[in-house]
Write a protein that holds these residues in place. Structure first.
Motif, PDB file in Angstrom:
ATOM      1  N   GLN A 208       0.734  -1.218  -0.155  1.00  0.00           N
ATOM      2  CA  GLN A 208      -0.047  -0.130  -0.081  1.00  0.00           C
ATOM      3  C   GLN A 208       0.845   1.188  -0.051  1.00  0.00           C
ATOM      4  O   GLN A 208       0.626   2.308  -0.485  1.00  0.00           O
ATOM      5  N   MET A 209       2.059   1.205   0.893  1.00  0.00           N
ATOM      6  CA  MET A 209       2.732   2.402   0.829  1.00  0.00           C
ATOM      7  C   MET A 209       3.479   2.496  -0.561  1.00  0.00           C
ATOM      8  O   MET A 209       3.640   3.668  -1.089  1.00  0.00           O
ATOM      9  N   GLY A 210       3.966   1.389  -1.124  1.00  0.00           N
ATOM     10  CA  GLY A 210       4.589   1.535  -2.692  1.00  0.00           C
ATOM     11  C   GLY A 210       3.845   2.013  -3.600  1.00  0.00           C
ATOM     12  O   GLY A 210       4.278   2.959  -4.172  1.00  0.00           O
ATOM     13  N   ILE A 211       2.479   1.717  -3.539  1.00  0.00           N
ATOM     14  CA  ILE A 211       1.665   2.166  -4.537  1.00  0.00           C
ATOM     15  C   ILE A 211       1.327   3.597  -4.454  1.00  0.00           C
ATOM     16  O   ILE A 211       1.295   4.306  -5.263  1.00  0.00           O
ATOM     17  N   TRP A 212       1.039   3.925  -3.041  1.00  0.00           N
ATOM     18  CA  TRP A 212       0.641   5.486  -2.856  1.00  0.00           C
ATOM     19  C   TRP A 212       2.011   6.312  -3.262  1.00  0.00           C
ATOM     20  O   TRP A 212       1.798   7.286  -4.062  1.00  0.00           O
ATOM     21  N   LEU A 213       3.274   6.022  -3.104  1.00  0.00           N
ATOM     22  CA  LEU A 213       4.470   6.382  -3.281  1.00  0.00           C
ATOM     23  C   LEU A 213       4.524   6.794  -4.793  1.00  0.00           C
ATOM     24  O   LEU A 213       5.107   7.816  -5.240  1.00  0.00           O
ATOM     25  N   LEU A 214       3.950   6.184  -5.647  1.00  0.00           N
ATOM     26  CA  LEU A 214       4.034   6.366  -6.842  1.00  0.00           C
ATOM     27  C   LEU A 214       3.494   7.595  -7.388  1.00  0.00           C
ATOM     28  O   LEU A 214       3.753   8.236  -8.338  1.00  0.00           O
ATOM     29  N   ILE A 215       2.476   8.126  -6.754  1.00  0.00           N
ATOM     30  CA  ILE A 215       1.773   9.532  -6.985  1.00  0.00           C
ATOM     31  C   ILE A 215       2.712  10.586  -6.833  1.00  0.00           C
ATOM     32  O   ILE A 215       2.824  11.272  -7.832  1.00  0.00           O
ATOM     33  N   PRO A 216       3.208  10.719  -5.491  1.00  0.00           N
ATOM     34  CA  PRO A 216       4.280  11.706  -5.215  1.00  0.00           C
ATOM     35  C   PRO A 216       5.496  11.608  -6.358  1.00  0.00           C
ATOM     36  O   PRO A 216       6.018  12.693  -6.926  1.00  0.00           O
ATOM     37  N   PHE A 217       5.723  10.395  -6.590  1.00  0.00           N
ATOM     38  CA  PHE A 217       6.813  10.174  -7.453  1.00  0.00           C
ATOM     39  C   PHE A 217       6.780  10.674  -8.813  1.00  0.00           C
ATOM     40  O   PHE A 217       7.624  10.960  -9.546  1.00  0.00           O
ATOM     41  N   SER A 218       5.494  10.406  -9.177  1.00  0.00           N
ATOM     42  CA  SER A 218       5.026  10.940 -10.469  1.00  0.00           C
ATOM     43  C   SER A 218       5.152  12.452 -10.619  1.00  0.00           C
ATOM     44  O   SER A 218       5.672  13.022 -11.823  1.00  0.00           O
ATOM     45  N   ILE A 219       5.019  13.096  -9.879  1.00  0.00           N
ATOM     46  CA  ILE A 219       5.414  14.583  -9.701  1.00  0.00           C
ATOM     47  C   ILE A 219       6.390  15.031  -9.602  1.00  0.00           C
ATOM     48  O   ILE A 219       6.859  15.876 -10.448  1.00  0.00           O
ATOM     49  N   LEU A 220       7.379  14.437  -8.769  1.00  0.00           N
ATOM     50  CA  LEU A 220       8.791  14.632  -8.580  1.00  0.00           C
ATOM     51  C   LEU A 220       9.315  14.380  -9.923  1.00  0.00           C
ATOM     52  O   LEU A 220      10.430  15.267 -10.325  1.00  0.00           O
ATOM     53  N   ALA A 221       9.234  13.350 -10.485  1.00  0.00           N
ATOM     54  CA  ALA A 221       9.967  13.015 -11.828  1.00  0.00           C
ATOM     55  C   ALA A 221       9.630  14.064 -12.875  1.00  0.00           C
ATOM     56  O   ALA A 221      10.630  14.165 -13.455  1.00  0.00           O
ATOM     57  N   THR A 222       8.536  14.413 -12.653  1.00  0.00           N
ATOM     58  CA  THR A 222       8.095  15.479 -13.932  1.00  0.00           C
ATOM     59  C   THR A 222       8.850  16.422 -13.947  1.00  0.00           C
ATOM     60  O   THR A 222       9.184  17.253 -14.647  1.00  0.00           O
ATOM     61  N   ARG A 223       8.882  17.060 -12.395  1.00  0.00           N
ATOM     62  CA  ARG A 223       9.718  18.308 -12.375  1.00  0.00           C
ATOM     63  C   ARG A 223      11.185  17.983 -12.209  1.00  0.00           C
ATOM     64  O   ARG A 223      11.786  18.902 -12.881  1.00  0.00           O
ATOM     65  N   VAL A 224      11.679  17.055 -11.835  1.00  0.00           N
ATOM     66  CA  VAL A 224      13.274  16.761 -11.856  1.00  0.00           C
ATOM     67  C   VAL A 224      13.729  16.793 -13.408  1.00  0.00           C
ATOM     68  O   VAL A 224      14.491  17.395 -13.644  1.00  0.00           O
ATOM     69  N   PHE A 225      12.977  16.083 -14.381  1.00  0.00           N
ATOM     70  CA  PHE A 225      13.246  15.843 -15.772  1.00  0.00           C
ATOM     71  C   PHE A 225      13.351  17.310 -16.542  1.00  0.00           C
ATOM     72  O   PHE A 225      13.646  17.394 -17.378  1.00  0.00           O
TER      73      PHE A 225
END
Length: 456
Positions: A205-222
């Protein structure tokens, strides 16, 4: 005014959802004492808050109907393919409830909670406007909460059992007991290595939820132009923290989702040649690292029992769909079924099951043989380990096809909205290997964000 209130409450809901399991566990411990299952009255706070948000949205929809008509704004009562697919799924669920003799109200309500509340929220909330301010703030809130969740998860790796017991968690690890408190953590089978779950009910459950903020972060970092500014360095540091937390959940579905996010975000932001070379290099290194890790520690990375179940359970679900192609009804499979059936544990052949004697309510299987209890045959839940097959068992082949069509349609409409596309795509792919949409934190957050992007 109503829109501002609704958006503020939505931000509060999204910010608090990741802490749900911890809050409810601690609240139950304070109110009832140790050893109790999570209080339902406390656990329903998120549905009550979501209900208030939906009520405000309905008031917004109904109040200015005449103004909308004069301004030639599309009517909130107009329907499109999204609405048709969701209503068709709901119609199948209601028909099965009325005509399947084995259907129970409890099973239907639990199945409805997991399968339809996020969809109904999406159906209603896409009929109201969402400000740019909300879309910006929700991303910032998710990144801040993700940092807290990841850091707390890392700190709990070495925390003693007494700490978790003080918070109200169960003494037993790695077990789900419907009538007992949550397990504080899970361990990789055959080892003493903890999988971090932080404030969630489990590492998956933690891993799946972390995909949401990681999507935001990956977009900003790239899309960073340079890495010298303080905010850029903070984003990179947060990205490393989230990657470490994702790795330590040992959720292979979340790992796949992370790879998908990085691949798609990189393909959109980098020049084609640069991305191609980087992609080949990363895949090659990941393959080498994966093979080496599997040879050095197969019990950690291959996890034979878990892998075998990920193959056997979808096959069983397909078998049940062949038997009942029109479906068993809501609550027949997946997390809802887990709540209404006996808790079952599956161990490898030759494993020692003597530890389970302290938990007589557990049904224990060693290989294919049931070793506890001996006086009756266990009624274990059907867990397909695949969200789409779960819907296929519950709502039949028509329901599964409608669900796949809805997923494909959402992805197609989100293709120009990078963050929403990445988070929805990564969770949808993880749903091929897990009941990825079962956790309210991931499901409500994702569908609320998609509703804001695909607003009428």
């Amino acid at each position: 005014m109503l829109q501002r209130l609704r958006e503020s409450l939505t931000l509060i809901l999204i910010a608090l959802l990741p802490f749900h399991a911890l809050f409810v566990t601690l609240g139950t411990r304070v109110l009832l004492g140790p050893g109790h299952a999570p209080m339902q009255a406390l656990a329903l706070w998120k549905e009550m808050l979501l209900g208030l948000i939906l009520f405000l949205a309905l008031v917004e929809v109904l109040h200015p109907l005449f103004d909308r008509a004069r301004a030639r704004v599309p009517s909130p009562f107009s329907i499109d393919l999204f609405d048709g697919l969701i209503v068709a799924l709901l119609g199948i669920a209601v028909v099965l409830f009325l005509y399947r003799p084995w259907m129970t109200t409890t099973g239907f309500v639990l199945g409805f909670k997991y399968d339809f509340i996020p969809l109904i929220a999406f159906l209603i909330l896409r009929r109201v406007p969402w400000s740019i301010r909300f879309r910006t703030h929700v991303e910032d809130v998710l990144l801040a909460v993700a940092g807290i969740v990841a850091l707390y998860g890392l700190l709990t790796i070495l925390a003693p059992k007494g700490y978790f017991r003080l918070l109200g968690y169960s003494d037993a690890h790695s077990l789900y007991l419907p009538n007992g408190p949550l397990a504080a953590f899970q361990q990789i089978s055959g080892s003493g290595i903890r999988r971090i779950q932080s404030t969630f009910s489990g590492p998956n459950q933690m891993g799946i939820w972390l995909l949401i903020p990681f999507s935001i972060l990956a977009t900003r970092v790239f899309h960073l132009k340079r890495l010298r500014s303080r905010s850029s360095k903070m984003m990179v540091a947060l990205g490393i923290l989230l990657l470490v937390a994702l790795m330590l959940t040992f959720s292979r579905s979340a790992w796949i989702g992370t790879f998908v996010i990085v691949s798609f975000a990189g393909s959109r932001a980098l020049p084609k040649k640069v991305f191609r070379d980087a992609f080949i290099g990363i895949v090659s290194l990941a393959a080498i690292a994966g093979v080496a890790a599997s040879l050095i520690a197969p019990q950690i990375f291959l996890r034979a029992t878990s892998t075998r179940e990920h193959i056997a359970r979808p096959l069983r679900a397909i078998h049940e769909m062949v038997r009942y192609p029109l479906g068993f009804g809501l609550g027949a499979a997946g997390p809802a079924a887990n709540r209404t059936h006996e808790p079952c544990v599956y161990l490898e052949r030759g494993a020692d099951a003597s530890w389970a004697k302290n938990s007589p309510q557990l049904c224990v299987f060693v290989g294919p043989t049931q070793v506890q209890p001996t006086e009756h045959r266990c009624d274990c839940a059907l867990l397909p380990e695949n969200w789409y097959l779960q819907l296929g068992v519950e709502l039949g082949l028509p329901g599964m096809l409608l669900s796949l069509a809805l997923t494909a349609l959402v992805l197609w409409r989100l293709r120009k909205s990078e963050v929403a596309f990445l988070l929805f795509l990564s969770i949808s792919i993880a749903a091929l290997f897990l009941h990825a949409w079962e956790d309210a934190a991931a499901a409500y957050t994702a569908w609320l964000m998609v509703a804001a992007v695909l607003s009428l």
